[in-house]
Write an enzyme that holds these catalytic residues in place. Structure first.
Site, mmCIF file in Angstrom:
data_model
loop_
_atom_site.group_PDB
_atom_site.id
_atom_site.type_symbol
_atom_site.label_atom_id
_atom_site.label_comp_id
_atom_site.label_asym_id
_atom_site.label_seq_id
_atom_site.Cartn_x
_atom_site.Cartn_y
_atom_site.Cartn_z
ATOM 1 N N PRO A 1 0.824 -1.207 0.000
ATOM 2 C CA PRO A 1 0.000 0.000 0.000
ATOM 3 C C PRO A 1 0.860 1.260 0.000
ATOM 4 O O PRO A 1 1.906 1.285 0.633
ATOM 5 C CB PRO A 1 -0.783 -0.095 1.307
ATOM 6 C CG PRO A 1 -0.652 -1.484 1.783
ATOM 7 C CD PRO A 1 0.575 -2.071 1.153
ATOM 8 N N GLY B 1 2.179 3.904 -4.789
ATOM 9 C CA GLY B 1 1.867 4.714 -5.964
ATOM 10 C C GLY B 1 1.192 3.962 -7.088
ATOM 11 O O GLY B 1 1.293 4.368 -8.244
ATOM 12 N N LYS B 2 0.494 2.882 -6.794
ATOM 13 C CA LYS B 2 -0.161 2.118 -7.855
ATOM 14 C C LYS B 2 -1.289 2.914 -8.502
ATOM 15 O O LYS B 2 -1.372 3.025 -9.727
ATOM 16 C CB LYS B 2 -0.712 0.798 -7.284
ATOM 17 C CG LYS B 2 0.372 -0.105 -6.734
ATOM 18 C CD LYS B 2 -0.182 -1.385 -6.181
ATOM 19 C CE LYS B 2 -1.052 -1.166 -4.965
ATOM 20 N NZ LYS B 2 -0.340 -0.609 -3.804
ATOM 21 N N THR B 3 -2.144 3.470 -7.661
ATOM 22 C CA THR B 3 -3.247 4.257 -8.184
ATOM 23 C C THR B 3 -2.712 5.447 -8.973
ATOM 24 O O THR B 3 -3.208 5.777 -10.058
ATOM 25 C CB THR B 3 -4.147 4.732 -7.026
ATOM 26 O OG1 THR B 3 -4.471 3.617 -6.214
ATOM 27 C CG2 THR B 3 -5.407 5.370 -7.538
ATOM 28 N N HIS C 1 17.310 2.994 31.541
ATOM 29 C CA HIS C 1 16.892 2.009 30.547
ATOM 30 C C HIS C 1 17.307 2.458 29.136
ATOM 31 O O HIS C 1 17.960 1.722 28.400
ATOM 32 C CB HIS C 1 15.366 1.833 30.645
ATOM 33 C CG HIS C 1 14.777 0.899 29.644
ATOM 34 N ND1 HIS C 1 14.289 -0.343 29.970
ATOM 35 C CD2 HIS C 1 14.580 1.016 28.307
ATOM 36 C CE1 HIS C 1 13.829 -0.944 28.902
ATOM 37 N NE2 HIS C 1 13.994 -0.127 27.859
ATOM 38 N N GLU C 2 16.979 3.667 28.816
ATOM 39 C CA GLU C 2 17.296 4.157 27.465
ATOM 40 C C GLU C 2 18.801 4.264 27.264
ATOM 41 O O GLU C 2 19.316 3.962 26.188
ATOM 42 C CB GLU C 2 16.628 5.509 27.204
ATOM 43 C CG GLU C 2 15.101 5.498 27.247
ATOM 44 C CD GLU C 2 14.491 4.482 26.300
ATOM 45 O OE1 GLU C 2 15.106 4.148 25.267
ATOM 46 O OE2 GLU C 2 13.377 4.002 26.602
ATOM 47 N N HIS D 1 20.176 0.883 26.357
ATOM 48 C CA HIS D 1 20.043 0.579 24.927
ATOM 49 C C HIS D 1 21.156 1.254 24.135
ATOM 50 O O HIS D 1 21.816 0.649 23.295
ATOM 51 C CB HIS D 1 18.727 1.148 24.380
ATOM 52 C CG HIS D 1 17.517 0.355 24.717
ATOM 53 N ND1 HIS D 1 17.408 -0.981 24.477
ATOM 54 C CD2 HIS D 1 16.320 0.733 25.242
ATOM 55 C CE1 HIS D 1 16.208 -1.400 24.857
ATOM 56 N NE2 HIS D 1 15.525 -0.377 25.333
ATOM 57 N N ASP E 1 10.668 -4.409 24.065
ATOM 58 C CA ASP E 1 12.025 -4.831 23.711
ATOM 59 C C ASP E 1 12.102 -6.347 23.692
ATOM 60 O O ASP E 1 12.674 -6.944 22.783
ATOM 61 C CB ASP E 1 13.032 -4.325 24.750
ATOM 62 C CG ASP E 1 13.024 -2.817 24.872
ATOM 63 O OD1 ASP E 1 12.676 -2.159 23.881
ATOM 64 O OD2 ASP E 1 13.365 -2.308 25.950
HETATM 65 P P1 ADP Z 1 -1.393 2.905 -3.690
HETATM 66 O O1 ADP Z 1 -2.494 2.975 -4.684
HETATM 67 O O2 ADP Z 1 -0.208 2.118 -4.171
HETATM 68 O O3 ADP Z 1 -1.821 2.450 -2.346
HETATM 69 P P2 ADP Z 1 -1.373 5.706 -4.083
HETATM 70 O O4 ADP Z 1 -1.114 5.758 -5.528
HETATM 71 O O5 ADP Z 1 -2.789 5.890 -3.664
HETATM 72 O O6 ADP Z 1 -0.817 4.373 -3.463
HETATM 73 O O7 ADP Z 1 -0.440 6.772 -3.359
HETATM 74 C C1 ADP Z 1 -0.929 7.687 -2.428
HETATM 75 C C2 ADP Z 1 -0.180 8.996 -2.511
HETATM 76 O O8 ADP Z 1 1.176 8.838 -2.129
HETATM 77 C C3 ADP Z 1 -0.117 9.549 -3.903
HETATM 78 O O9 ADP Z 1 -1.237 10.333 -4.174
HETATM 79 C C4 ADP Z 1 1.166 10.359 -3.902
HETATM 80 O O10 ADP Z 1 0.949 11.638 -3.370
HETATM 81 C C5 ADP Z 1 2.040 9.600 -2.960
HETATM 82 N N1 ADP Z 1 2.904 8.660 -3.690
HETATM 83 C C6 ADP Z 1 2.868 7.312 -3.601
HETATM 84 N N2 ADP Z 1 3.807 6.758 -4.375
HETATM 85 C C7 ADP Z 1 4.452 7.762 -4.997
HETATM 86 C C8 ADP Z 1 5.527 7.818 -5.939
HETATM 87 N N3 ADP Z 1 6.103 6.705 -6.388
HETATM 88 N N4 ADP Z 1 5.940 9.022 -6.367
HETATM 89 C C9 ADP Z 1 5.339 10.136 -5.885
HETATM 90 N N5 ADP Z 1 4.336 10.153 -5.022
HETATM 91 C C10 ADP Z 1 3.881 8.990 -4.553
HETATM 92 ZN ZN ZN Z 2 13.540 -0.336 25.880
HETATM 93 MG MG MG Z 3 -4.467 2.680 -4.327
#
Ligand code: ADP
Ligand code: ZN
Ligand code: MG
Length: 601
Positions: free
Chosen positions: A199, A202-204, A419-420, A423, A496
């Site tokens: 997710p 940038g597929k969409t 603790h920190e 680490h 941790d």
């Molecule tokens: P997907 O469909 O893979 O879940 P989206 O295409 O919806 O992801 O991406 C969401 C937003 O993130 C886009 O509108 C853009 O602003 C940014 N983004 C994601 N991938 C890219 C990329 N490769 N280059 C530039 N912007 C990106």
């Molecule tokens: Zn810790």
């Molecule tokens: Mg999408």
């Protein structure tokens, strides 16, 4: 639906009004004229009474209207005064009977007819409304959003860091621009292009860019939009989408989130998947039925290709799969540059460093990061967004918001500080761990009371055994410090411990890093949680092996805890000094940590 409900209120009001009117009119037809007894006697004398029915106190009957030539007969009623009426009637030779004529019929007519009519009209409208929801022809139509080139000004320029995917799609764009060129040569283009990737990569965006680049109509629909309440609707919608697309060819049909619709058949929740199956079948039928030469290209995107129905991936369907992967360092740099164009940045902004800090982030995260940094700069009334804002934004995304006003008692703060520091010192002392960028004891997010920010300097695809062990040691450093300094341990280390144990388990079960167990893969095959329908079966190894695995995991953890403890014992002075500094300043940056570590014991 809401709109319809609003309307139906009007229908009800209209109906009531209609009933009242009709009731008035109809009862008018049966209206009974009430006349005084004296007038009745006069009418009797004039011979205009036709017939009467008599009860103890009432006289009802029919009389001839005045002024009407034919003498229409209308009903009348009067109060009986004269007890000897029968002799009088006899005298004028009028038929009479001793009971009141039933008024049931007119009453019935005046109420039932309008009511029936009202409901008739009502049902007619209801049916039409339902028809609008269910009608196969009207429904699917125009539901797909059609983007034309003019309102889709996304181009390949806007998508960065996914060069391989872009190269694959350039060909599709070429084809859409000149469909003739390809068919002349007899070349066959893929019917379907499936964009696969996590997710936010940038597929969409890529699909829109293809449409924007080629300037053809873009029919876009999400897989979930096809899955409807009524069986058969989704299928109708698919059919309609393809009909529309063929009319507009060359064009692109884009189905986003294909997995919502294309889940493997036969799986899924109890009931209710009939509809999805039908829709999927219809999609397969349509895909087989259309000729790519017609210029329609089908594109789809999914982040869960493993659950797709295999039929969708067969040759002739989504036969080209384009991987849209998480960007590497250079990719992130390119994506950041795309989004940085939109904001005003300081000239000394180090994009390369920023890209290095954001390992593992995808395009959507980076877009969000840039926006977050800009918001932070605005909050501080800055004229431009500076590197510090980006650094803070990264921290925010990684660790959640600072909660400055959460009160922690001094005793607990001290524990957190040691603790920190534990680490940080262990991580600093061992090679192969991510460099410590910052230590903080300002509570963040929901659970973290403090944190040690370790950011990678480069992308890692392979880890060596010693690096994994060192990572476990630095995770255990927090608890070791607590035990060393206070002689007691707290609950603060649970995260941790779970991370350290996960690494150790993977080392044994997946990476074959145990000498006793050898190079054997013991993990069950990782399956999508959505497909995990098989009942929990026995593990693929014997009980004695399971015991050995557990012992090995414990062995690793114990060994690394010892190692962390040794380091901290040797650097006890630095631990104390660092914790003191942390309690005083709440945050220590990378340089200060380095300076601290170089103090000689
Ligand atoms: P997907 O469909 O893979 O879940 P989206 O295409 O919806 O992801 O991406 C969401 C937003 O993130 C886009 O509108 C853009 O602003 C940014 N983004 C994601 N991938 C890219 C990329 N490769 N280059 C530039 N912007 C990106
Ligand atoms: Zn810790
Ligand atoms: Mg999408």
């Amino acid at each position: 639906m809401e709109k319809h409900q609003k309307f139906s209120v009007w229908y009800v009001l209209l109906g009531i009004w209609f009933v009242l009117i009709l009731q008035n009119v109809l009862s008018g037809a049966f209206a009974v004229k009430v006349i005084p007894y004296s007038q009745f006697l006069n009418l009797l004398k004039e011979g205009r009474i036709v017939e009467v029915a008599i009860t103890a106190d009432k006289i009802q009957g029919k009389m001839k209207e005045t002024g009407v030539p034919d003498g229409t007969v209308i009903p009348f009623r009067t109060v009986r005064v004269d007890p000897e009426i029968s002799t009088l009637l006899d005298q004028y030779n009028i038929t009479f009977k001793g009971e009141v004529e039933s008024t049931l019929l007119p009453t019935l007519l005046s109420w039932i007819v309008p009511t029936a009519l009202f409901f008739g009209v009502w049902f007619f409208f209801m049916k039409r409304m339902m028809g609008q929801q269910q009608g196969f022809m009207t429904l699917g139509k125009n539901k797909a959003k059609i983007y034309m080139e003019s309102d889709l000004n996304v181009t390949f320029e806007d998508v960065a860091g996914v060069d391989e995917a872009k190269q694959e799609l350039v060909e599709v764009v070429e084809f859409l621009r000149h469909p003739g060129k390809y068919s002349e040569l007899g070349g066959k283009l893929p019917k379907g292009v499936l964009l696969v990737g996590p997710p936010g990569t940038g597929k969409t965006l890529l699909a829109k860019a293809v449409a924007g680049e080629s300037g053809v109509p873009f029919f876009s629909m999400s897989g979930s939009e096809f899955v409807e309440m009524f069986v058969g609707l989704g299928a109708a919608r698919v059919r309609d989408l393809f009909v529309q697309a063929k009319q507009k060819a060359p064009c692109i049909i884009f189905i986003d989130e294909l997995d919502a619709l294309g889940k493997a058949r036969g799986f899924g929740m109890v009931g209710g998947h009939d509809e999805r199956e039908q829709t999927l079948n219809q999609l397969l039928v349509e895909m087989d039925g259309f000729d790519p030469k017609a210029g329609v290209i089908l594109m789809a995107a999914t982040n869960r290709p493993e659950i797709l129905d295999p039929a969708l991936l067969r040759p002739g369907r989504f036969d080209r799969q384009v991987l849209v992967d998480r960007p590497d360092k250079q990719g992130r740099e390119a994506i950041l540059k795309v989004h940085l164009k939109n904001i005003k940045t300081a000239s000394n902004l180090d994009v390369v460093k920023l890209a290095a800090m954001t390992s593992g982030m995808v395009g959507a995260d980076l877009a969000n990061l840039v926006n977050e940094a800009a918001l932070l700069a605005v909050r501080k009334n800055k004229k431009e967004v500076e590197m510090a804002d980006f650094e803070e934004a990264v921290e925010r995304v990684v660790a959640g918001l600072e909660k400055k006003n959460r009160l922690i008692n001094p005793r607990e703060r001290e524990v957190v500080a040691y603790h920190e520091m534990g680490h940080a010192i262990v991580a600093f002392s061992l090679p192969g761990t991510d460099p410590v960028q910052k230590i903080s004891i300002i509570p963040r997010g929901i659970a973290a009371l403090g944190y040690t920010l370790q950011l990678p300097t480069e992308d890692r695809y392979l880890m060596k055994k010693t690096e994994l062990l060192n990572r476990i040691a630095s995770l255990l450093g927090g608890r070791a410090a607590e035990a060393l300094v206070f002689g007691d341990i707290s609950t603060g280390a649970h995260n941790d411990l779970s991370r350290a144990t996960d690494i150790a388990r993977s080392m044994i079960k997946e990476y074959g890093m145990s000498e006793k167990l050898g190079q054997v893969y013991f993990a069950r095959e990782k399956r999508s949680p959505f497909l995990n329908l098989m009942p929990e079966g026995p593990e693929a190894y014997s009980e004695s092996t399971a015991e050995l695995i557990d012992a090995e995991i414990k062995g690793i953890i114990d060994g690394q805890y010892e190692k962390a403890m040794e380091i901290l014992k040797a650097k006890r002075g630095i631990l104390n000094k660092g914790a003191g500094l942390l309690l005083e300043k709440e945050k220590i940056e990378a340089e200060e940590i380095r300076a601290l570590m170089e103090l000689s014991e």
